[in-house]
Scaffold this motif. Structure first.
Motif, PDB file in Angstrom:
ATOM      1  N   TYR A 107      24.086  30.009  63.182  1.00  0.00           N
ATOM      2  CA  TYR A 107      24.444  30.337  61.822  1.00  0.00           C
ATOM      3  C   TYR A 107      23.987  31.482  61.407  1.00  0.00           C
ATOM      4  O   TYR A 107      22.525  31.467  61.487  1.00  0.00           O
ATOM      5  N   LYS A 137      28.255  32.031  63.711  1.00  0.00           N
ATOM      6  CA  LYS A 137      28.936  31.640  62.823  1.00  0.00           C
ATOM      7  C   LYS A 137      28.560  32.555  61.448  1.00  0.00           C
ATOM      8  O   LYS A 137      27.283  32.169  61.234  1.00  0.00           O
ATOM      9  N   GLU A 165      27.175  22.247  61.091  1.00  0.00           N
ATOM     10  CA  GLU A 165      27.856  22.005  62.099  1.00  0.00           C
ATOM     11  C   GLU A 165      29.025  20.854  61.691  1.00  0.00           C
ATOM     12  O   GLU A 165      30.172  20.799  62.110  1.00  0.00           O
ATOM     13  N   LEU A 168      31.648  22.375  59.124  1.00  0.00           N
ATOM     14  CA  LEU A 168      32.623  23.035  59.855  1.00  0.00           C
ATOM     15  C   LEU A 168      33.537  22.311  60.708  1.00  0.00           C
ATOM     16  O   LEU A 168      34.680  22.619  60.983  1.00  0.00           O
ATOM     17  N   LYS A 171      36.526  21.132  58.382  1.00  0.00           N
ATOM     18  CA  LYS A 171      36.908  22.246  58.087  1.00  0.00           C
ATOM     19  C   LYS A 171      38.626  21.978  57.802  1.00  0.00           C
ATOM     20  O   LYS A 171      39.226  22.342  56.885  1.00  0.00           O
ATOM     21  N   ASP A 178      37.307  28.097  56.644  1.00  0.00           N
ATOM     22  CA  ASP A 178      37.675  28.433  58.356  1.00  0.00           C
ATOM     23  C   ASP A 178      36.167  28.922  58.899  1.00  0.00           C
ATOM     24  O   ASP A 178      35.124  28.509  58.450  1.00  0.00           O
ATOM     25  N   GLU A 179      36.478  29.075  60.165  1.00  0.00           N
ATOM     26  CA  GLU A 179      35.198  29.464  61.018  1.00  0.00           C
ATOM     27  C   GLU A 179      35.439  30.761  61.467  1.00  0.00           C
ATOM     28  O   GLU A 179      36.307  31.103  62.185  1.00  0.00           O
ATOM     29  N   HIS A 181      33.496  34.316  63.312  1.00  0.00           N
ATOM     30  CA  HIS A 181      32.368  34.635  64.245  1.00  0.00           C
ATOM     31  C   HIS A 181      31.951  35.913  63.770  1.00  0.00           C
ATOM     32  O   HIS A 181      32.588  36.794  63.406  1.00  0.00           O
TER      33      HIS A 181
END
Length: 400
Positions: A107, A137, A165, A168, A171, A178-179, A181
């Protein structure tokens, strides 16, 4: 025979030399594995960058000896500063007894002031450095610093990486986040015809009805998306606006739509499936966009006792859910057009379908997008009622 003897001698020499020469390797007990990184703008008026690194620090609880089941997990926070991210991270070596390793960082948290200043300046290292994974992320800390999010969340039994964690992983329950990257952020900022977006988190007080000690505990909450104009933070979209954004993007996985049956009682519909298509159309040389959304729902809760499972009533409920979804999608589209921010991005769909046309209009996209005609079309169906076909007590005085 001589060659074999030489090879054996060299092998023995290299094996014996391993204790002296590690050939670039580091013992695992001398490495500090970073799980979450916080990036902030210095608050003293300088142009320095503050880097905070969070690692798991597992220690036996008081009174226990080596009992892993009684261990408490805390965040071990290291903080340093520098003119750049690279300098700030390297400065950690001055007071860390281990090598700080970012290859396991899952993260990357960016404080609000840093995002307002220049997002690219603060994340360039994480796109460039070979140790850092491109699937780390990225999250914006709404209304606060990344250091605060790493240091002050929850109680001593909760590690911020574990909490992120969990958040997400849930979510899709509300579909308002959203996730994203680090490689996705790089692609968005590198594409000049869209306004980037990054999911954000917010520090909120615990949601407890009593006035006890727990009500004062801070919690992390997924809080929609942070939107960018260029490299600077523009603002946030949350709740229904954020879900509308995901409707247009085709990123709705689940959620609840509340409608009213003819008697005025609430009915909760659970989204089970959805699909979105963004279709550019060229009619008479004029460009327009059709956004077609298909969804299916199940009846998950009925507030009243009236039997709603009749075709005319189900049609009535379907019309309501279509109006709800259409409004959510149209609200975010209106917001995007008013602020000239193609966050979806619709420009990419135009490029895919009409590449020749796109080459002729791409330089004027900022002028075209605010006045672009966009229609939203919804097609929905209510599929199931789960285990109970009729409301509880629906047989009492209810005509079937």
């Amino acid at each position: 025979m001589k060659k074999l003897t030489v090879l054996i001698f060299i092998s023995l020499f290299l094996t014996a030399g391993c204790t002296k020469y590690n050939f670039g390797r580091t013992e695992i007990n001398k490495i500090l594995f970073v799980n979450a990184v916080g990036i902030d703008k210095a608050e003293d008026g300088s142009d320095d960058i503050i880097v905070s690194s969070a690692t798991k620090n597992i220690k036996p609880a008081s009174g226990s000896i080596g009992e892993s089941s009684d261990s408490k997990t805390k965040a071990n926070i290291l903080t340093s500063r520098g003119a750049t991210n690279a300098e700030a991270i390297r400065n950690l070596s001055a007071f860390s007894d281990k090598r700080v390793f970012y290859g396991h960082a899952e993260y990357i948290l960016v404080g609000e002031n840093a995002a307002k200043d220049d997002m690219l300046k603060y994340i360039d290292l994480f796109n460039r450095d070979h140790e850092i994974r491109l699937n780390s992320k990225v999250l914006i800390v709404k209304g606060n610093t990344a250091l605060c999010a790493l240091r002050e969340i929850g109680n001593e039994d909760i590690f911020v990486g574990d909490l992120l964690e969990s958040l997400l992983s849930n979510k899709d329950k509300l579909s308002i986040s959203d996730e994203i990257h680090i490689v996705d952020t790089m692609n968005m900022f590198d594409y000049p015809y869209m306004s980037p977006y990054i999911p954000c988190i917010e520090i909120v007080s615990g949601n407890y009805e009593d006035s006890g000690e727990q009500s004062n505990i801070d919690r992390l909450k997924l809080s929609g998306f942070a939107l960018f104009k260029g490299e600077k933070l523009f603002g946030y979209i949350t709740d229904r606006m954020a879900r509308g954004f995901n409707w247009v993007r085709g990123k709705i996985r689940s959620g609840i739509i509340v409608v009213k049956e003819p008697g005025g009682q609430s009915v909760s519909l659970e989204i089970t499936e959805s699909k979105t298509k963004i279709i550019p159309k060229l009619t008479g040389g004029k460009l327009s966009i059709a956004i077609n959304i298909r969804l299916s729902t199940n009846v998950i809760s009925i507030k009243g006792t009236k039997n709603i499972f009749k075709k005319d009533i189900l049609d009535y409920l379907e019309n309501q859910q279509e109006e709800t979804v259409k409004k959510e999608a149209e609200d975010i589209l209106s917001f995007a057009k008013e602020n000239n921010m193609d966050i979806f991005p619709i420009s990419y769909e135009v490029y895919r379908k009409y590449p020749v046309l796109w080459e002729s209009i791409k330089n004027d996209w900022n002028k075209i997008f605010p006045d672009l005609k966009i229609s939203v079309n919804i097609d929905s169906v209510i599929n199931r009622t789960y285990d109970i076909e009729e409301p509880i007590r629906s047989g009492y005085g209810v005509e079937k």
